[in-house]
Enzyme design. Sequence first.
Site, mmCIF file in Angstrom:
data_model
loop_
_atom_site.group_PDB
_atom_site.id
_atom_site.type_symbol
_atom_site.label_atom_id
_atom_site.label_comp_id
_atom_site.label_asym_id
_atom_site.label_seq_id
_atom_site.Cartn_x
_atom_site.Cartn_y
_atom_site.Cartn_z
ATOM 1 C CG HIS A 85 -8.574 -0.477 5.543
ATOM 2 N ND1 HIS A 85 -8.747 -0.550 4.080
ATOM 3 C CD2 HIS A 85 -7.844 0.594 5.917
ATOM 4 C CE1 HIS A 85 -7.848 0.430 3.689
ATOM 5 N NE2 HIS A 85 -7.478 1.262 4.484
ATOM 6 C CG ASP A 86 -10.821 2.680 4.868
ATOM 7 O OD1 ASP A 86 -10.210 2.829 5.877
ATOM 8 O OD2 ASP A 86 -10.350 3.074 3.548
ATOM 9 C CG ASP A 94 -4.177 6.023 0.948
ATOM 10 O OD1 ASP A 94 -5.247 5.184 1.430
ATOM 11 O OD2 ASP A 94 -4.133 7.220 1.500
ATOM 12 C CD GLU A 154 -8.749 4.792 -1.014
ATOM 13 O OE1 GLU A 154 -9.638 4.672 0.023
ATOM 14 O OE2 GLU A 154 -7.843 5.593 -0.714
ATOM 15 C CG ASP A 213 -2.124 0.660 1.110
ATOM 16 O OD1 ASP A 213 -2.311 1.700 0.379
ATOM 17 O OD2 ASP A 213 -3.103 0.052 1.642
HETATM 18 C C1 NOJ Z 1 -7.658 5.408 2.557
HETATM 19 C C2 NOJ Z 1 -7.472 4.692 3.466
HETATM 20 O O1 NOJ Z 1 -7.917 3.415 2.891
HETATM 21 C C3 NOJ Z 1 -7.741 4.991 4.651
HETATM 22 O O2 NOJ Z 1 -7.630 3.864 5.692
HETATM 23 C C4 NOJ Z 1 -7.009 6.114 5.114
HETATM 24 O O3 NOJ Z 1 -7.324 6.626 6.451
HETATM 25 C C5 NOJ Z 1 -6.976 7.088 4.148
HETATM 26 N N1 NOJ Z 1 -6.997 7.060 2.946
HETATM 27 C C6 NOJ Z 1 -5.953 8.282 4.504
HETATM 28 O O4 NOJ Z 1 -4.720 7.724 4.116
#
Ligand code: NOJ
Length: 516
Positions: A324-325, A206, A262, A107
């Site tokens: 994970h979000d 990311d 992402e 990542d």
């Molecule tokens: C997306 C990530 O998936 C998340 O976990 C993170 O807090 C934010 N970007 C900031 O990097």
Amino acid sequence: MERSDSHSTESPNWWQSGVVYQIYPRSFADSNGDGVGDLQGIRSRLDYLEWLGVHVLWLSPVFRSPMRDFGYDVSDYCDIDPVFGTLADMDALIADCHARGIRLMLDWVPNHSSSDHPWFVESRRDRTNPKADWYVWRDEPVNNWLAAFPAGDRAWSFDPGREQWYLRCFLPEQPDLNWDNPDVEAAMHETLRFWLDRGVDGFRMDVVHLIGKQLDANDPDTAVERGYSHVTFNDVPVTHERLRGIRRVLDSYAGDRACVGEVYLLDEARMAEYYGHGDELQLSFNFSFLWAEWDAAILRAKVLATLNHLRPRNAWPTWVLSNHDVTRHRQRYGGSEAVARMAAVMLLTLPGTPFLYMGEELGLVDAEVPPDRVVDVDGRDGCRAPLPWTPTPDHGWPHDPWLPFVAAADECNVATLRERPGSVLHLYRDLLRLRHEHPELQIGEFTMIERDDNVLAYERSLGDRIFTIALNLSDSPSRLEIASDHRVLLATVPFDPSMPFDGMLPPQSALISTGT
Ligand code: NOJ
């Protein structure tokens, strides 16, 4: 029937034919008993991942970090955080994965670093140091953007040393890098090379759609009034030039290195742009689909919209339901195991690359995290609960883990479900094997079967061989018209594989059939 798409390709790349399994390293497996998962822990569980049948691992960040955003705040892009191990551990993990034919993606967090990163420490020292312009500094906030964390905060923080404001689209401790500065771009390319040289197969990038910004463009007032962060609005042309630069770095290496972005834009048309013309991201996450309701008509429309936007670019779709979000999809879709099973069938048979989030193969929902154990600034602890390996009270963790287990860990753990044929874990494994054995399910043509009820049905085919996939999301049986020679290969409810398919889909079930 609407023959809506064809993504056939004779010799697919690994990132097209494979299935990606996301590991959140803090919560996967702990080798040293400090309550936090680590790289040696992952190495020790590769047998499980091979048994399950995944082909690619994506690790959430393991670089050095003060962990204010649990690794998404990087203080050294070219080292492993001690909580996860060492560079030697990473080299060993790469070698172990490759020896098993498993690819490894890391990542990479290009939009922001940690405020502890030496670049920012230097940048904030004064207005004239060599890194003064490596972050986005202004005398006052120049737009109305809101940060993602804490929700509702302005995206600008004041630094008393420089007596200036810096942009931070996430926490104040996550200052945005200034990609307008070519030295920053070059330095970030170097961080990619560092890992590519060590043999990683690619990166999950990311919030990569944020690396180009138009600072003088305000977000819509209505969105700001509702507290929406800038992240879902940022979509400017210069980002594409920068993605082409990143892609050139990947392409300068042998071995088909790849990235998945992402791109947190919630419509398919804008997301599709980030594939460029085969010269930007190889893959982009499809968040519009992730957020779709569990409803056949809505899912059908989202799938078709995705394919309609990607097809003209010859771009390869991705499908992801959990990470994970976000609250795990089983929970978002109502919580039943029947739904978890149907979603697995869909995820692993749509045309494109599926991304699984560790633990979904156990049918996990989120853990309930009592207030005194909350650690994340944005309420995401529940989906990050440690993976339960065993039914014992410690669930295979040598020490109390950093977050509580899910309530159902006594039942929903690897050892228990592995011993139980017919469990949701075995369903995932059977699906992965079926997909692996049948190229139709990886690269076959896709045809949506149009219906006006709560059934999602489609075909995947190569030549004369047709697979029919059907999900009955409703609470009553439903008829599926298919050729009379079809037999069921896999179903989420018990079936007799020796009998021809009678055409009836039980309620809340999914199946895959084929005629041979
Ligand atoms: C997306 C990530 O998936 C998340 O976990 C993170 O807090 C934010 N970007 C900031 O990097």
